[in-house]
Design a protein around this motif. Structure first.
Motif, PDB file in Angstrom:
ATOM      1  N   ALA A  12       0.819  -1.220   0.000  1.00 21.10           N
ATOM      2  CA  ALA A  12       0.000   0.000   0.000  1.00 21.10           C
ATOM      3  C   ALA A  12       0.850   1.266   0.000  1.00 21.10           C
ATOM      4  O   ALA A  12       0.403   2.312  -0.458  1.00 21.10           O
ATOM      5  CB  ALA A  12      -0.946  -0.010   1.197  1.00 21.10           C
ATOM      6  N   ASP A  13       2.098   1.182   0.469  1.00 19.34           N
ATOM      7  CA  ASP A  13       2.976   2.354   0.470  1.00 19.34           C
ATOM      8  C   ASP A  13       3.816   2.458  -0.808  1.00 19.34           C
ATOM      9  O   ASP A  13       4.673   3.331  -0.924  1.00 19.34           O
ATOM     10  CB  ASP A  13       3.876   2.357   1.708  1.00 19.34           C
ATOM     11  N   GLY A  14       3.600   1.550  -1.768  1.00 23.00           N
ATOM     12  CA  GLY A  14       4.298   1.619  -3.049  1.00 23.00           C
ATOM     13  C   GLY A  14       5.565   0.789  -3.135  1.00 23.00           C
ATOM     14  O   GLY A  14       6.181   0.707  -4.193  1.00 23.00           O
ATOM     15  N   ARG A  15       5.956   0.154  -2.019  1.00 25.51           N
ATOM     16  CA  ARG A  15       7.158  -0.693  -2.038  1.00 25.51           C
ATOM     17  C   ARG A  15       6.887  -1.994  -2.775  1.00 25.51           C
ATOM     18  O   ARG A  15       5.794  -2.532  -2.729  1.00 25.51           O
ATOM     19  CB  ARG A  15       7.605  -1.060  -0.613  1.00 25.51           C
ATOM     20  N   ARG A  28      19.508 -18.423 -14.274  1.00 26.45           N
ATOM     21  CA  ARG A  28      20.344 -18.100 -13.108  1.00 26.45           C
ATOM     22  C   ARG A  28      21.541 -17.187 -13.399  1.00 26.45           C
ATOM     23  O   ARG A  28      22.455 -17.109 -12.606  1.00 26.45           O
ATOM     24  CB  ARG A  28      20.818 -19.381 -12.424  1.00 26.45           C
ATOM     25  N   VAL A  29      21.525 -16.502 -14.524  1.00 22.38           N
ATOM     26  CA  VAL A  29      22.626 -15.580 -14.823  1.00 22.38           C
ATOM     27  C   VAL A  29      22.297 -14.175 -14.320  1.00 22.38           C
ATOM     28  O   VAL A  29      23.115 -13.547 -13.653  1.00 22.38           O
ATOM     29  CB  VAL A  29      22.943 -15.568 -16.338  1.00 22.38           C
ATOM     30  N   PHE A  30      21.096 -13.683 -14.620  1.00 25.97           N
ATOM     31  CA  PHE A  30      20.703 -12.326 -14.249  1.00 25.97           C
ATOM     32  C   PHE A  30      19.674 -12.283 -13.123  1.00 25.97           C
ATOM     33  O   PHE A  30      19.209 -11.207 -12.759  1.00 25.97           O
ATOM     34  CB  PHE A  30      20.129 -11.598 -15.474  1.00 25.97           C
ATOM     35  N   ASP A  31      19.300 -13.435 -12.574  1.00 33.43           N
ATOM     36  CA  ASP A  31      18.225 -13.504 -11.572  1.00 33.43           C
ATOM     37  C   ASP A  31      18.456 -12.563 -10.396  1.00 33.43           C
ATOM     38  O   ASP A  31      17.580 -11.779 -10.028  1.00 33.43           O
ATOM     39  CB  ASP A  31      18.058 -14.925 -11.044  1.00 33.43           C
ATOM     40  N   HIS A  32      19.620 -12.643  -9.786  1.00 35.23           N
ATOM     41  CA  HIS A  32      19.906 -11.845  -8.586  1.00 35.23           C
ATOM     42  C   HIS A  32      19.827 -10.346  -8.885  1.00 35.23           C
ATOM     43  O   HIS A  32      19.217  -9.587  -8.129  1.00 35.23           O
ATOM     44  CB  HIS A  32      21.282 -12.219  -8.024  1.00 35.23           C
ATOM     45  N   GLU A  33      20.434  -9.924  -9.976  1.00 41.49           N
ATOM     46  CA  GLU A  33      20.426  -8.497 -10.324  1.00 41.49           C
ATOM     47  C   GLU A  33      19.026  -8.020 -10.678  1.00 41.49           C
ATOM     48  O   GLU A  33      18.642  -6.893 -10.339  1.00 41.49           O
ATOM     49  CB  GLU A  33      21.398  -8.209 -11.468  1.00 41.49           C
ATOM     50  N   ALA A  34      18.250  -8.847 -11.347  1.00 38.68           N
ATOM     51  CA  ALA A  34      16.879  -8.469 -11.694  1.00 38.68           C
ATOM     52  C   ALA A  34      16.041  -8.291 -10.426  1.00 38.68           C
ATOM     53  O   ALA A  34      15.304  -7.314 -10.290  1.00 38.68           O
ATOM     54  CB  ALA A  34      16.254  -9.521 -12.603  1.00 38.68           C
ATOM     55  N   MET A  35      16.163  -9.228  -9.490  1.00 36.82           N
ATOM     56  CA  MET A  35      15.413  -9.126  -8.231  1.00 36.82           C
ATOM     57  C   MET A  35      15.845  -7.891  -7.445  1.00 36.82           C
ATOM     58  O   MET A  35      15.022  -7.168  -6.896  1.00 36.82           O
ATOM     59  CB  MET A  35      15.605 -10.390  -7.398  1.00 36.82           C
ATOM     60  N   ARG A  36      17.151  -7.646  -7.398  1.00 37.25           N
ATOM     61  CA  ARG A  36      17.671  -6.483  -6.669  1.00 37.25           C
ATOM     62  C   ARG A  36      17.154  -5.184  -7.277  1.00 37.25           C
ATOM     63  O   ARG A  36      16.713  -4.277  -6.570  1.00 37.25           O
ATOM     64  CB  ARG A  36      19.198  -6.508  -6.677  1.00 37.25           C
ATOM     65  N   ALA A  37      17.165  -5.108  -8.595  1.00 38.43           N
ATOM     66  CA  ALA A  37      16.679  -3.900  -9.268  1.00 38.43           C
ATOM     67  C   ALA A  37      15.192  -3.681  -8.987  1.00 38.43           C
ATOM     68  O   ALA A  37      14.774  -2.572  -8.625  1.00 38.43           O
ATOM     69  CB  ALA A  37      16.921  -4.003 -10.767  1.00 38.43           C
ATOM     70  N   ASN A  40      14.161  -2.249  -5.679  1.00 41.72           N
ATOM     71  CA  ASN A  40      14.463  -0.821  -5.501  1.00 41.72           C
ATOM     72  C   ASN A  40      13.451   0.089  -6.182  1.00 41.72           C
ATOM     73  O   ASN A  40      13.503   1.304  -6.004  1.00 41.72           O
ATOM     74  CB  ASN A  40      15.860  -0.502  -6.020  1.00 41.72           C
ATOM     75  N   TRP A  41      12.553  -0.464  -6.985  1.00 43.85           N
ATOM     76  CA  TRP A  41      11.532   0.347  -7.641  1.00 43.85           C
ATOM     77  C   TRP A  41      10.504   0.804  -6.631  1.00 43.85           C
ATOM     78  O   TRP A  41      10.253   0.151  -5.622  1.00 43.85           O
ATOM     79  CB  TRP A  41      10.828  -0.440  -8.728  1.00 43.85           C
ATOM     80  N   LYS A  42       9.892   1.936  -6.902  1.00 45.19           N
ATOM     81  CA  LYS A  42       8.821   2.473  -6.056  1.00 45.19           C
ATOM     82  C   LYS A  42       7.670   2.836  -6.975  1.00 45.19           C
ATOM     83  O   LYS A  42       7.859   3.485  -7.998  1.00 45.19           O
ATOM     84  CB  LYS A  42       9.343   3.709  -5.303  1.00 45.19           C
ATOM     85  N   ALA A  54      -2.852  -2.622  -1.504  1.00 40.76           N
ATOM     86  CA  ALA A  54      -1.804  -3.493  -2.026  1.00 40.76           C
ATOM     87  C   ALA A  54      -2.290  -4.177  -3.297  1.00 40.76           C
ATOM     88  O   ALA A  54      -3.494  -4.357  -3.498  1.00 40.76           O
ATOM     89  CB  ALA A  54      -1.420  -4.528  -0.976  1.00 40.76           C
ATOM     90  N   GLN A  55      -1.334  -4.533  -4.150  1.00 45.06           N
ATOM     91  CA  GLN A  55      -1.627  -5.283  -5.372  1.00 45.06           C
ATOM     92  C   GLN A  55      -0.715  -6.500  -5.399  1.00 45.06           C
ATOM     93  O   GLN A  55       0.426  -6.422  -4.957  1.00 45.06           O
ATOM     94  CB  GLN A  55      -1.350  -4.434  -6.606  1.00 45.06           C
ATOM     95  N   SER A  56      -1.217  -7.606  -5.912  1.00 42.00           N
ATOM     96  CA  SER A  56      -0.390  -8.808  -5.964  1.00 42.00           C
ATOM     97  C   SER A  56      -0.476  -9.465  -7.331  1.00 42.00           C
ATOM     98  O   SER A  56      -1.298  -9.096  -8.172  1.00 42.00           O
ATOM     99  CB  SER A  56      -0.820  -9.792  -4.868  1.00 42.00           C
ATOM    100  N   ASP A  57       0.405 -10.439  -7.528  1.00 44.09           N
ATOM    101  CA  ASP A  57       0.466 -11.218  -8.769  1.00 44.09           C
ATOM    102  C   ASP A  57       0.692 -10.353 -10.007  1.00 44.09           C
ATOM    103  O   ASP A  57       0.119 -10.596 -11.068  1.00 44.09           O
ATOM    104  CB  ASP A  57      -0.792 -12.068  -8.947  1.00 44.09           C
ATOM    105  N   LEU A  58       1.563  -9.361  -9.878  1.00 42.53           N
ATOM    106  CA  LEU A  58       1.964  -8.532 -11.012  1.00 42.53           C
ATOM    107  C   LEU A  58       3.196  -9.166 -11.662  1.00 42.53           C
ATOM    108  O   LEU A  58       3.958  -9.869 -11.003  1.00 42.53           O
ATOM    109  CB  LEU A  58       2.277  -7.121 -10.537  1.00 42.53           C
ATOM    110  N   GLU A  59       3.394  -8.923 -12.925  1.00 47.70           N
ATOM    111  CA  GLU A  59       4.544  -9.487 -13.625  1.00 47.70           C
ATOM    112  C   GLU A  59       5.257  -8.421 -14.448  1.00 47.70           C
ATOM    113  O   GLU A  59       4.625  -7.490 -14.943  1.00 47.70           O
ATOM    114  CB  GLU A  59       4.115 -10.634 -14.549  1.00 47.70           C
ATOM    115  N   VAL A  60       6.562  -8.603 -14.555  1.00 47.67           N
ATOM    116  CA  VAL A  60       7.379  -7.720 -15.380  1.00 47.67           C
ATOM    117  C   VAL A  60       8.531  -8.552 -15.942  1.00 47.67           C
ATOM    118  O   VAL A  60       8.958  -9.533 -15.323  1.00 47.67           O
ATOM    119  CB  VAL A  60       7.912  -6.508 -14.567  1.00 47.67           C
TER     120      VAL A  60
END
Length: 70
Positions: A12-15, A28-37, A40-42, A54-60
């Protein structure tokens, strides 16, 4: 180069929360960096009746391209 498809929620706060890798190429090459990035989005939270919810089950999908120098 490659890509990672992620499922996530927005609090609900945008996190960004509950990030999970759905698929990736190469695996498993870019997984960690993708999750980390993504963590950090808001986002602007979704409003229902003037209240943030809150919103759930979104995909990118995040695409990665490595530039070669030289």
């Amino acid at each position: 180069s490659g890509w990672v498809r992620l499922r996530f929620s927005i609090a609900a706060d945008g996190r960004v929360t509950d990030v999970k890798v759905l698929a990736a190429e190469p695996r498993r090459v870019f997984d960690h960096e993708a999750m980390r990035a993504l963590k950090n989005w808001k986002y602007q939270p979704k409003l229902e009746n003037g209240r943030a919810v809150a919103q759930s089950d979104l995909e990118v999908q995040l695409d990665f391209r490595l530039d070669q120098q030289g």
